[in-house]
Design an enzyme around this catalytic site. Structure first.
Site, PDB file in Angstrom:
ATOM      1  N   GLY A 250     170.563  14.004  49.657  1.00  0.00           N
ATOM      2  CA  GLY A 250     171.999  13.633  49.594  1.00  0.00           C
ATOM      3  C   GLY A 250     172.613  14.042  48.248  1.00  0.00           C
ATOM      4  O   GLY A 250     173.340  14.643  47.924  1.00  0.00           O
ATOM      5  N   PHE A 251     171.966  12.912  47.218  1.00  0.00           N
ATOM      6  CA  PHE A 251     172.373  13.053  45.712  1.00  0.00           C
ATOM      7  C   PHE A 251     173.802  12.834  45.663  1.00  0.00           C
ATOM      8  O   PHE A 251     174.369  13.470  44.530  1.00  0.00           O
ATOM      9  CB  PHE A 251     171.845  14.452  45.120  1.00  0.00           C
ATOM     10  CG  PHE A 251     170.449  14.877  45.572  1.00  0.00           C
ATOM     11  CD1 PHE A 251     169.447  14.079  45.128  1.00  0.00           C
ATOM     12  CD2 PHE A 251     169.948  15.845  46.367  1.00  0.00           C
ATOM     13  CE1 PHE A 251     168.156  14.091  45.592  1.00  0.00           C
ATOM     14  CE2 PHE A 251     168.857  16.060  46.592  1.00  0.00           C
ATOM     15  CZ  PHE A 251     167.891  15.475  46.509  1.00  0.00           C
ATOM     16  N   ALA A 525     172.103  -3.781  50.610  1.00  0.00           N
ATOM     17  CA  ALA A 525     171.638  -3.853  51.742  1.00  0.00           C
ATOM     18  C   ALA A 525     170.412  -4.710  51.898  1.00  0.00           C
ATOM     19  O   ALA A 525     170.102  -5.602  52.886  1.00  0.00           O
ATOM     20  CB  ALA A 525     171.090  -2.873  52.679  1.00  0.00           C
ATOM     21  N   ARG A 641     163.234  -6.211  39.979  1.00  0.00           N
ATOM     22  CA  ARG A 641     161.914  -6.234  40.844  1.00  0.00           C
ATOM     23  C   ARG A 641     161.667  -4.824  41.452  1.00  0.00           C
ATOM     24  O   ARG A 641     162.724  -4.330  42.184  1.00  0.00           O
ATOM     25  CB  ARG A 641     162.556  -7.311  41.899  1.00  0.00           C
ATOM     26  CG  ARG A 641     161.060  -7.790  42.549  1.00  0.00           C
ATOM     27  CD  ARG A 641     161.592  -9.215  43.490  1.00  0.00           C
ATOM     28  NE  ARG A 641     160.392  -9.879  44.052  1.00  0.00           N
ATOM     29  CZ  ARG A 641     160.476 -10.791  44.766  1.00  0.00           C
ATOM     30  NH1 ARG A 641     161.840 -10.976  45.223  1.00  0.00           N
ATOM     31  NH2 ARG A 641     159.711 -11.112  45.147  1.00  0.00           N
ATOM     32  N   ASN A 644     158.641  -1.664  46.251  1.00  0.00           N
ATOM     33  CA  ASN A 644     157.645  -0.736  46.589  1.00  0.00           C
ATOM     34  C   ASN A 644     156.997   0.310  45.533  1.00  0.00           C
ATOM     35  O   ASN A 644     157.799   1.144  45.288  1.00  0.00           O
ATOM     36  CB  ASN A 644     157.902  -0.026  47.804  1.00  0.00           C
ATOM     37  CG  ASN A 644     156.689   0.785  48.260  1.00  0.00           C
ATOM     38  OD1 ASN A 644     155.662   1.159  47.671  1.00  0.00           O
ATOM     39  ND2 ASN A 644     156.339   0.765  49.744  1.00  0.00           N
ATOM     40  N   LYS A 714     167.407  -4.099  40.797  1.00  0.00           N
ATOM     41  CA  LYS A 714     168.559  -3.420  39.951  1.00  0.00           C
ATOM     42  C   LYS A 714     168.701  -1.992  40.623  1.00  0.00           C
ATOM     43  O   LYS A 714     169.819  -1.986  40.791  1.00  0.00           O
ATOM     44  CB  LYS A 714     168.112  -3.177  38.302  1.00  0.00           C
ATOM     45  CG  LYS A 714     168.154  -4.460  37.653  1.00  0.00           C
ATOM     46  CD  LYS A 714     168.103  -4.337  36.232  1.00  0.00           C
ATOM     47  CE  LYS A 714     168.299  -5.594  35.014  1.00  0.00           C
ATOM     48  NZ  LYS A 714     167.640  -5.113  33.927  1.00  0.00           N
ATOM     49  N   VAL A 716     166.833   2.191  41.157  1.00  0.00           N
ATOM     50  CA  VAL A 716     165.934   2.930  40.497  1.00  0.00           C
ATOM     51  C   VAL A 716     166.389   4.618  40.650  1.00  0.00           C
ATOM     52  O   VAL A 716     165.672   5.685  40.218  1.00  0.00           O
ATOM     53  CB  VAL A 716     164.495   2.886  40.832  1.00  0.00           C
ATOM     54  CG1 VAL A 716     164.073   1.521  40.385  1.00  0.00           C
ATOM     55  CG2 VAL A 716     164.230   3.232  42.177  1.00  0.00           C
ATOM     56  N   GLU A 718     168.686   6.654  40.042  1.00  0.00           N
ATOM     57  CA  GLU A 718     169.435   7.651  39.191  1.00  0.00           C
ATOM     58  C   GLU A 718     168.856   7.528  37.652  1.00  0.00           C
ATOM     59  O   GLU A 718     169.035   8.632  37.015  1.00  0.00           O
ATOM     60  CB  GLU A 718     171.088   7.460  39.069  1.00  0.00           C
ATOM     61  CG  GLU A 718     171.230   8.092  40.609  1.00  0.00           C
ATOM     62  CD  GLU A 718     172.838   7.313  41.002  1.00  0.00           C
ATOM     63  OE1 GLU A 718     173.790   7.910  40.649  1.00  0.00           O
ATOM     64  OE2 GLU A 718     173.099   6.110  41.394  1.00  0.00           O
TER      65      GLU A 718
END
Lengths: 752, 157
Positions: A250-251, A525, A641, A644, A714, A716, A718
């Protein structure tokens, strides 16, 4: 949608305790490696027709004639949709009720306002017939001169940039700061128009059943898409069902529903049959957004010790002639480097292009490559190592606002990445390193930062009497790993093993998960899921602690913990009861709870919340031919945090490769005479291929942040692109002694 | 346009189709046979998403007319796993996280299987070069190289 993940997928990373933080393989991975993952264009409802767009080959003017009869005479063509027979809409596609309602080209008239704008839709029994029909339309135009460059139109100051930031912002007195400086630099950098080019072209399969609408289409924001279609067609949102289980990338280009997707819905309405419409690759260069070109001038002043006394970051950019999106490039200077005086300012022109939109790190990526280049120039002017200069100007509080950071492990990022890279042996002066083959070798650094943004999301959690759990939220997976990361958060939220949780997402009939954008989806979410889990566990605890027959009787809600499908007394873990026992005794088949995710207004006022990173790049340049190869990239990132690490590392790698692409590859080239994009294809619009990508390393820096949200996430998605582009540019300077000032860097610029 | 008979042997199953000569192998697979695992990214042979095997060699299905493959043996991503057991390349892609959005993945995997079979997976540099025809906009390349390296060792052992 429930994923089918049976077959032979081994639970390679089963563990006791928390799912969060585990490097699980993707839960949708089996479907993706077997070709079974169903993307929008893979759907084929009975009776479906194919729609193909005919698009404008001029940039500005009007369509004077179309040979509709020739197209309709082609065997298999069922209908041609033009402004004359396009079904009526309940709303004007040019209406703009709020800043995030972008104007769409839905055949409202014959006007052409950018190249590749839809001028007709041909609907046929086969793709081949629709494609040939579109060619047979042989349009004639009344063309007007196209405005294509940043100097081709009158400049103005936009009312807002990005998501509504002020176009001009000041802190302190920049002119005074520059005047008092011992050393000053001024430099202008240019960045080109770029196009998202997700591998999956925008596609839609639309089917009407009376006033009900069923849609398969990739969407980064299902609820927003549903709302937009509801408004355009005058039907209730609940009558529109959109499925988007997988996006083929998508970006940002699939954040808002685009004109062609709505045209698929219109085509289905016109012919009264299901319709599939897939953009051709060249048709993605116009109606689905892009990153606007910029020209940025940075002025900086430094005192005798290399401390910044002033930063002025000015950006000129472009929007379309008919809508507003202004790349907030200069705002990149708000966050990174301490300076008593900072001014950021923007101006813009209107060009005959499709409207630019959000593209991975909008503003941050464009602004960062200019800022990081200028910082490097400043360091050199002061005779300092570029890393030492960055540390000298390290921001202990957010420079523009003075707010403390909620957390900021940037120093650790610098030190660990520098060590892994071997930065300490770098010569200060350029053009001093050569490899064994005689190639000029250079090392550069760039700093990354990206705001920790949250939107609004909801989730629904269910615990069942068989001891299993269900978590529902309409989250979108465009490759970042939502199916997996959210299932991990759901498992922890429900106190269940991940295999006991049925996680459902990717459909508009589920709770609104907000948008997968702004690197904020996992936080937003994720918090909704976390809170829904907490809500249903609280209900379960009420059932147990209030019942004399339960070993947990008398403990209040705070007095129990949920783990592995059981509730335990906090003060005596020998007393516990399974979820199944609690629900069965209560005579309930299931209980549910709801949760929301949203930014915390109070901490938002108090803290500046950003992820950070540092990227080091090595390039090798052919001294005779100027060809540049990136040979090594090492990044370290601190982004709160990590849910994964396997997926997060992939996000960082992908972002860093986008950074290489920004510095060396990507550029849409517009023909000045016709206004058409000359390289609207994947052969001539260069994106990195495997052979362009060097050894890449991403170091994950641990960071606890109690203020961003309860999960400490937070984002990741971008940050990898930011800093990397500048690091590559700075490495090119260090290799050659030539300062790149326009991007992508060209061989001819190095050869002078 | 007159249709012609085309006989295709795909993933071990024989198919008899009546097709217009202009139908590409990619559109025949996706639209006529429901084999949608093979993806269309550009339709111009520039991205590699539609890579399949014809008589064991990698071929871009968007640049191949279905009629050109009359009587030849075709393998698509759907034909790689046997009885639910993943091919070593598929398993390696899963384990190494060699994809993100997954759209280019079927083409990457078909290319990787051929790359190993061709003997072009001897080093990371060689893998990068011989996998360079398959674009991945998500930038999964480092993990793709790792997956091909891992699978090449497994296939060899």
């Amino acid at each position: 949608m429930t994923l089918e993940l049976s077959l032979n997928q081994q639970p390679a990373h089963t563990r006791q305790g928390s799912s969060i933080g585990q490097p699980l393989t993707r839960r949708d991975g089996f479907l993706k490696v077997t070709g079974a993952a169903r993307y929008a264009a893979d759907n084929h409802p009975s009776g479906m027709l194919y729609a193909v767009l005919a698009v404008s080959s001029i940039a500005r003017g009007r369509v004077a004639a179309l040979d509709v009869e020739a197209a309709k005479a082609h065997k298999g063509v069922v209908e041609v949709m033009t402004p004359r027979n396009r079904p009526a809409l309940a709303a004007d596609p040019d209406a703009k009720d709020h800043p995030f309602m972008f104007r769409l080209d839905l055949l409202q008239n014959e006007e052409v306002r950018y190249p590749n704008q839809t001028i007709a839709v041909v609907i046929a029994e086969t793709l081949e017939a629709a494609t040939e029909g579109a060619a047979l339309l042989s349009p004639r135009y009344e063309a007007l001169p196209a405005r294509v460059g940043l100097d081709d139109a009158e400049s103005f100051v936009p009312r807002g940039v990005g998501v509504g930031n002020p176009a001009v912002q000041h802190k302190g007195d920049v002119e005074a700061g520059l005047k008092s400086a011992k050393t000053r630099i001024e430099a202008t950098y240019e960045t080109p128009a770029q196009y998202h080019n997700a591998m999956e072209p925008h596609a839609i399969v639309a089917a009407w059943d009376g006033d009900k609408l069923s849609i398969d289409t990739p969407s980064q924001g299902l609820a927003m898409a549903q709302g937009r279609i509801s408004g355009l067609f005058g039907i209730a949102p609940q009558n529109i069902h959109i499925r988007s289980p997988f996006l083929g990338g998508g970006f940002g280009s699939k954040g808002m529903i685009s004109g062609p997707q709505v045209l698929g819905v219109l085509a289905a309405r016109l012919v009264g049959r299901p319709v599939k419409l897939v953009l051709r690759r060249e048709q993605m260069y116009g109606p689905v957004g892009h990153r606007a070109p910029t020209r940025q001038t940075l002025r900086m002043g430094m005192d005798g010790e290399g401390r910044l006394t002033a930063i002025h970051h000015h950006a000129k950019t472009a929007s379309s002639t008919f809508d507003d999106f202004f790349e907030p490039a200069a705002d990149a200077s708000h966050t990174l480097y301490a300076s008593p005086a900072i001014t950021t300012s923007h101006e813009a022109v209107r060009l005959d292009t499709g409207t630019p939109l959000f593209m991975r790190a909008p503003g941050e990526a464009t602004g960062s490559i200019a800022l990081e280049s200028a910082i490097d120039e400043a360091a050199h002017a002061c005779g300092m190592d570029p890393l030492e200069f960055r540390l000298r100007n390290y921001a202990e509080v957010e420079p523009m606002t003075g707010k403390p950071f909620s957390s900021k492990a940037l120093r650790e990022c610098y030190s660990q990445a520098a060590k892994a890279f071997g930065w300490a042996s770098r010569p200060l002066q350029p053009r001093l390193m050569r490899d064994a083959d005689g190639f000029l070798t250079g090392w550069g650094v760039g700093t990354a930062t990206f705001p920790a943004i949250m939107f609004q999301a909801e989730a629904r959690a269910v615990l069942k009497a068989d001891g299993s759990g269900l978590m529902e939220t309409g989250a979108q997976d465009m490759g970042q790993g939502a199916w997996t990361a959210f299932a991990q958060i759901a498992a922890d939220g429900l106190g269940l093993d991940i295999d006991q949780v049925d996680f459902r997402a990717g459909s508009s009939d589920l709770p609104n998960a907000g948008i997968a954008g702004g690197s904020g989806h996992t936080a937003t979410a994720g918090m909704a899921i976390h809170n829904a889990g907490a809500a249903v566990i609280a209900r379960l605890a009420d059932l147990a602690t209030g019942n004399e027959a339960s070993p947990l009787f008398g403990a209040d809600n705070e007095g129990v913990v949920a783990r592995g499908g059981r509730l335990y007394r906090r003060d005596d873990e020998n007393r516990s009861e399974s979820y199944a026992e609690i629900l069965t005794r209560a005579g309930l088949t299931e209980i549910e709870g709801h949760g929301k995710g949203a930014p915390d207004a109070a901490s938002q006022e108090t803290y500046a919340k950003h992820a950070h990173g540092a990227v080091f790049a090595e390039v090798k340049v052919d001294p005779d031919f100027g060809q540049i190869r990136v040979t090594r990239l090492v990044g370290a990132f601190a982004a709160g945090r990590v849910i994964n690490p396997r997926l997060v590392r992939s996000q960082y790698y992908g972002g860093m490769i986008w950074g290489v692409s920004f510095a060396l590859h990507e550029e849409a080239i517009t023909d000045r005479r016709s206004g058409r994009i000359q390289n609207a294809n994947l052969a001539e619009y260069h994106v990195p291929v495997n052979a362009d990508v060097p050894s890449v390393e991403a170091i994950l820096i641990h960071e606890d942040d109690p203020y961003v949200n309860a999960l400490g996430i937070k984002g990741v998605g971008e940050i990898g692109i930011i800093g990397t582009a500048g690091a590559v540019a700075n490495a090119v300077w260090h290799a050659t002694g030539v300062r790149p000032r326009r991007f992508p860097i060209r061989i001819e610029d190095l050869l002078g | 346009m007159t249709k012609i008979p085309v006989h295709l042997d795909i993933n071990g199953t024989h198919h008899h189709l009546e097709l217009e000569p202009r139908v590409t192998l990619l559109d025949a697979l996706r639209d006529r046979l429901g084999l949608t695992g093979t993806k269309k990214g550009c339709d111009h042979g520039q991205c590699g998403a539609c890579t399949v095997h014809v008589d064991g060699e990698r071929v871009l299905a968007c640049l191949t007319l279905a009629a050109q493959t009359e009587g030849r043996t075709i393998t698509t991503i759907e034909g790689l796993a046997r009885e639910g057991e993943l091919h070593p390349v598929q398993a390696a892609f899963l384990e190494q996280d060699a994809f993100q959005c997954g759209y280019c993945t079927p083409g990457q995997i078909m290319s990787a299987v051929a790359c190993i079979r061709e003997g072009h997976a001897g080093s990371d540099e060689e893998i990068r070069e011989y996998m360079a025809g398959n674009l991945c906009r998500c930038g999964a390349y480092p993990h793709i190289v790792a997956a091909v390296r891992q699978a090449a060792l497994e296939v060899a052992s």
